[in-house]
Design a protein around this motif. Structure first.
Motif, short mmCIF file in Angstrom:
data_model
loop_
_atom_site.label_atom_id
_atom_site.label_comp_id
_atom_site.label_asym_id
_atom_site.label_seq_id
_atom_site.Cartn_x
_atom_site.Cartn_y
_atom_site.Cartn_z
N GLY A 1 -11.03 20.90 -32.25
CA GLY A 1 -11.83 22.12 -32.42
C GLY A 1 -11.32 23.25 -31.54
N MET A 2 -10.86 22.89 -30.35
CA MET A 2 -10.26 23.91 -29.47
C MET A 2 -8.95 24.41 -30.06
N GLY B 1 -11.44 30.35 -35.49
CA GLY B 1 -12.02 30.47 -34.16
C GLY B 1 -12.22 29.11 -33.50
N LEU B 2 -12.64 29.15 -32.27
CA LEU B 2 -12.89 27.94 -31.49
C LEU B 2 -13.94 27.08 -32.19
N TRP B 3 -13.61 25.82 -32.47
CA TRP B 3 -14.47 24.88 -33.19
C TRP B 3 -14.98 25.44 -34.51
N THR C 1 -16.14 28.24 -35.21
CA THR C 1 -17.39 29.00 -35.10
C THR C 1 -17.32 30.37 -35.74
N ALA D 1 -8.68 27.50 -32.53
CA ALA D 1 -8.52 28.87 -32.04
C ALA D 1 -7.05 29.27 -31.96
#
Length: 148
Positions: A93-94, A115-117, A119, A97
């Protein structure tokens, strides 16, 4: 470590997470179509390439899980399947990004960056959906690997 069992369990686990992603909008979660995102990574959409890359990543992660089990980190049971799946999501998930760095479709503006995870594509519900999907992946990989 049984490589063939890891490959088989990775393919089955990837199909399981794919079903979760396909059902996500029906459960009130945002669309989570990693195959589509992968299919546009190098330019024009190519669904076959998206699926090949998705299945390949599932096999690679199943091989990582199997290696960890073979060196004594957990075991291929339901609990460690869920734990490995959750850890897997926190790490990949990181990495979501970072996709814009190498994704042609995002660089061209044809695809929105996740985006990160993921999101950017649904906030906390995208995070929860990704976590749930990866826990299903981990569970299926562990149970299939343990059975074979």
């Amino acid at each position: 470590m049984d490589i063939l069992s890891a490959v088989i369990s990775g393919i089955v686990g990837t199909l399981a997470i794919s079903m979760v992603m396909a059902a996500a909008p029906m459960m009130g979660m945002p669309k989570m179509d990693i195959v589509d995102m992968l299919s546009t990574m190098f330019g024009k959409p190519n669904g076959i390439l998206g699926w090949v890359m998705h299945l390949m990543m599932g096999v690679v992660f199943a091989l990582i899980y199997a290696f960890l089990w073979s060196v004594g980190i957990g075991n291929p049971g339901w609990l460690f399947g869920l734990i490995f799946g959750a850890g897997h999501w926190l790490i990949v998930g990181m990495m979501m990004a970072l996709i814009p760095v190498m994704h042609v479709g995002i660089k061209n503006g044809d695809v929105d960056p996740p985006g990160l995870w993921m999101t950017n594509q649904g906030g906390i519900m995208a995070f929860a959906g990704g976590l749930m999907g990866h826990m299903v992946f981990g569970l299926v990989v562990a149970l299939i690997y343990g059975l074979i």
